[in-house]
Design an enzyme around this catalytic site. Structure first.
Site, short mmCIF file in Angstrom:
data_model
loop_
_atom_site.label_atom_id
_atom_site.label_comp_id
_atom_site.label_asym_id
_atom_site.label_seq_id
_atom_site.Cartn_x
_atom_site.Cartn_y
_atom_site.Cartn_z
N CYS A 50 0.83 -1.22 0.00
CA CYS A 50 0.00 0.00 0.00
C CYS A 50 0.86 1.26 0.00
CB CYS A 50 -1.00 0.00 1.15
SG CYS A 50 -0.30 -0.41 2.72
N HIS A 99 18.72 1.25 -2.34
CA HIS A 99 17.29 1.44 -2.14
C HIS A 99 16.62 0.15 -1.65
CE1 HIS A 99 13.42 3.46 -2.81
NE2 HIS A 99 12.99 2.25 -3.15
N SER A 109 10.22 2.92 5.32
CA SER A 109 8.79 2.77 5.56
C SER A 109 8.20 4.04 6.14
CB SER A 109 8.55 1.63 6.55
OG SER A 109 8.98 0.43 6.00
N GLU A 114 8.76 -0.76 10.99
CA GLU A 114 7.60 -1.67 11.03
C GLU A 114 8.01 -3.01 10.41
OE1 GLU A 114 5.88 -2.61 8.17
OE2 GLU A 114 6.81 -1.29 6.69
N PRO A 115 7.50 -4.10 10.96
CA PRO A 115 8.03 -5.40 10.58
C PRO A 115 7.44 -6.00 9.30
CG PRO A 115 6.47 -5.64 12.37
CD PRO A 115 6.54 -4.19 12.07
N GLN A 116 6.31 -5.46 8.80
CA GLN A 116 5.63 -6.13 7.68
C GLN A 116 6.42 -6.10 6.39
OE1 GLN A 116 3.92 -3.90 9.59
NE2 GLN A 116 2.56 -5.28 10.70
N GLY A 189 -17.16 -0.70 29.02
CA GLY A 189 -17.71 -0.01 27.86
C GLY A 189 -17.53 -0.88 26.62
N ALA A 190 -18.33 -0.57 25.62
CA ALA A 190 -18.31 -1.41 24.42
C ALA A 190 -17.84 -0.62 23.22
CB ALA A 190 -19.70 -2.00 24.18
N MET A 193 -12.50 1.55 20.29
CA MET A 193 -11.10 1.64 20.74
C MET A 193 -10.81 0.60 21.81
SD MET A 193 -8.85 4.10 19.82
CE MET A 193 -8.14 5.17 21.06
#
Lengths: 436, 255
Positions: A50, A99, A109, A114-116, A189-190, A193
């Site tokens: 992405c 690169h 990134s 970030e590991p992805q 709470g529902a 987050m």
């Protein structure tokens, strides 16, 4: 053989353009086949995430190769030539290597570290390798990139500190409780987050979860989704005694938990600490609860500040990582160039030897009276001549390549002598070994 | 041989401090490796010196203390795979061992002539308990720092360099057990020795004995509170640290 990289990334290209260039991963082998239809590229890998769309390729001729990639983008994606040219970055050889190493190490990134991305690069390589699009040159390059990424992850704490609210909460919980296995989570709470944080905690081992909500039906619905239990909202004090981690995210306008309530729960918990995550706005837990000795309270601002600090920390670590990366790039290029020089030298020697043979045969035919001794002497003399002629340029080239890998072009040496090494005919490489 | 041992401990101490202060994980193998080599040598040397007769003088006792501290740290490392405690234990052992090697008889070889099994046992057990109390102090200090980090709501990088509160509290609990058991046994043997030598269990100067009894009482109280009132966390950590400083004074008074 040239390495060519052409692509767009989040750095210089808005999402509105990236999404038009994006290649869905499900049919990646078909896209690779299609790219192979454009002549000029010997090997190709498409990395499509992405945040970036990049084509890595190995080509005999840089201009032809780049042209092929251009046409591929224009003809298979919904984009015009002007728009593509405005955003597409193109790198070759050293720059392309640098690169790729940077991308695989997650230093390029959006969220540094970030590991992805490493997994995505590995997958892109795997698909290309399996469908026969990645040959020796890209296999060398990519397997080295995987090792560099691994080394950077081992030698710097680049990916260690969490940078999202939920993962910061999990990380803090781990700094308090060590392992989260068997810990009780109470979700008040529902809200969305709260559910996200609870899921994160659950995924990290805190498998004992209870939900309390003013509307019982909502609590039950959420508890079913999270595979947890329900506790009555009227019995918060009791539920609090068992809870190691409390996530508060109700829509209440006032504090639900204040200092006396938490203090009395702590007393019954016999000094066992409690971690309170208040992600509600307005807040659900009175801030002075943090003054209690064994209560650790974080509100949404605290979590966001920690996440922001960590992200800044990663940028700093990235500087160290880039130094490691640069030395890896130089080592890799030097090794590649030494290899290529060796092939080129072998080709030049072969070329010189065949020329010598040709000329010597002509001479022998012209001078049939030449005896065995004379022939041997002529043979030795021409051999020595060839060796002496080649010795100096080879030595200088070797030295130059050791001193500055980016300073000489093996390609021009090949042109100068009119040779093209046949390095492509070596057997295909096995998949890269990720064990070291 | 002593030189190699000192170098190993120095390398291990520097590596552990470096790892603790930078939070890096690469290099653990060097730190622990150097420590293991040093520890093996150390064990060999202590074994040889014990086999060839009772070692005399402060040097031997300091060296023994260093050995016990390393042993305890290695057990903790094997259990938790965390080098943070080593950041305290290994430099301390290096200093003790270096001091022992540099001045083997600094207070006069033989000035602490330890004769008889009772007195030897007393001394060895005391060594074990003091090493444990030192590590207890280190784990308590780490607990307080870590708890402070978490309380501050803006934790620094130390959050990830120190073990979790749970591990630190667990360490505090377990080391306390050992330390207290060793100290108790050491005091018992000491008083039995006093009985056999002087005919009375408490024949030494009260200034020399009472502080030790108080220290024993303090650690005992901490243990009892942990067991019956579940004193955990910060309270236990603060108590452990105060007790350790008091114990240092008691030790000085004892000699």
């Amino acid at each position: 053989m040239s390495i060519i990289l052409a692509g767009v990334s989040h750095h210089n290209t808005p999402l509105s353009i990236r999404e038009r260039l994006y290649f869905p991963e499900t049919h990646m082998d078909e896209w690779l086949d299609r790219l192979a239809g454009y002549s000029g590229l010997d090997e190709r890998i498409i990395l499509s995430t992405c945040n970036r769309v990049e084509v890595y390729s190995a080509a005999e001729n840089f201009d032809q190769g780049l042209d092929a990639i251009h046409r591929f983008f224009l003809e298979s994606r919904d984009i015009g030539a002007d728009e593509l040219n405005a955003h597409l970055y193109v790198h070759r050889e050293a720059e392309a290597t640098r690169h790729l190493f940077t991308v695989a190490s997650s230093l390029d990134s959006m969220v540094v570290g970030e590991p992805q991305i490493l997994g995505q690069v590995k997958e892109a390589y795997r698909v290309a390798q399996a469908s026969g699009h990645a040959g020796k040159a890209l296999t060398n390059l990519f397997s080295r990139a995987f090792r560099v990424a691994k080394k950077i992850r081992e030698q710097t704490p680049i990916g260690e500190s969490p940078v999202s609210v939920s993962s910061v909460a999990v990380d803090l919980a781990k700094r308090i409780f060590g392992s989260l296995a068997g810990k009780n989570v109470l979700l008040l709470g529902a809200g969305e987050m709260g559910e996200a944080a609870a899921r994160h905690l659950k995924a990290s081992g805190a498998d004992n979860l209870h939900v309390a909500n003013r509307t019982l039906a909502r609590a039950q619905e959420l508890a079913t989704r999270l595979k947890g239990g329900v506790v009555s909202f009227d019995n918060l004090e009791g539920a609090l005694i068992d809870a190691d981690i409390v996530i508060a995210s109700t829509a209440s306008q006032g504090f639900i938990l204040d200092k006396p309530i938490v203090a009395s729960a702590l007393e019954q918990r016999r000094d066992a600490p409690v971690f309170l995550i208040d992600i509600a706005v307005p807040r659900n837990v009175a801030p002075d609860v943090n003054d209690l000795e064994d209560a650790y309270l974080y509100d949404v601002d605290d979590l966001q500040s920690v996440a922001a600090d960590n992200l800044r920390g990663r940028e700093e670590i990235a500087r160290d990582a880039r130094a490691i990366l640069e030395s890896e790039v130089q080592t890799y290029l030097a090794r590649q160039q030494a290899e290529e020089l060796r092939h080129t030298f072998a080709a030049i020697r072969f070329f010189a030897e065949s020329m010598r043979q040709e000329e010597i045969q002509k001479t022998f035919q012209r001078l049939p009276e030449l005896g065995e001794e004379g022939r041997d002497a002529l043979d030795a003399m021409t051999k020595a001549l060839v060796n002496k002629l080649l010795h100096h340029p080879f030595a200088v080239l070797r030295q130059m390549s050791e001193e500055d890998v980016e300073g000489i072009s093996v390609e021009s040496v090949q042109k100068l002598f009119g040779v093209e090494p046949e390095s492509d005919e070596s057997p295909p490489m096995p998949p890269p070994d990720e064990s070291d | 041989m002593v030189a190699i041992l000192i170098v190993c401990y120095l390398v291990a101490a520097l590596t552990h401090l470096y790892l603790l202060c930078t939070g890096r994980s690469a290099g653990v193998v060097y730190g622990v490796g150097a420590l293991l080599i040093g520890f093996a040598l150390h064990t060999l040397m202590l074994g040889v010196s014990f086999a060839s007769g009772t070692p005399e003088g402060w040097g031997a006792w300091l060296s023994g203390m260093a050995w016990v501290i390393i042993l305890m740290y290695l057990i903790v490392y094997a259990r938790y795979r965390d080098i943070a405690l080593g950041g305290f234990a290994v430099p301390a052992a290096f200093i003790l061992e270096g001091y022992a090697a540099a001045f083997p008889g600094v207070w006069g070889a033989g000035s602490v002539a330890v004769q008889g099994y009772l007195l030897k046992g007393h001394a060895v057990l005391a060594l074990l308990s003091w090493a444990a109390f030192f590590l207890l102090f280190a784990s308590a200090l780490m607990y307080l720092v870590q708890s402070q980090q978490l309380k501050s709501r803006r934790p620094s990088a130390w959050l990830h360099r120190l073990p979790s509160l749970d591990i630190l509290d667990d360490l505090n609990h377990k080391i306390l057990y050992f330390g207290f058991a060793f100290l108790t046994a050491s005091l018992l043997l000491g008083s039995m020795w006093a009985k056999s030598r002087h005919g009375a269990y408490w024949s030494l100067d009260p200034v020399r004995t009472w502080p030790l009894i108080l220290i024993w009482g303090a650690y005992g109280l901490l243990l009892v509170c942990r067991l019956t009132r579940s004193w955990k966390g910060k309270r236990s950590a603060v108590f452990s640290m105060v007790a350790f400083f008091a114990a240092l004074f008691a030790l000085v008074a004892h000699f």
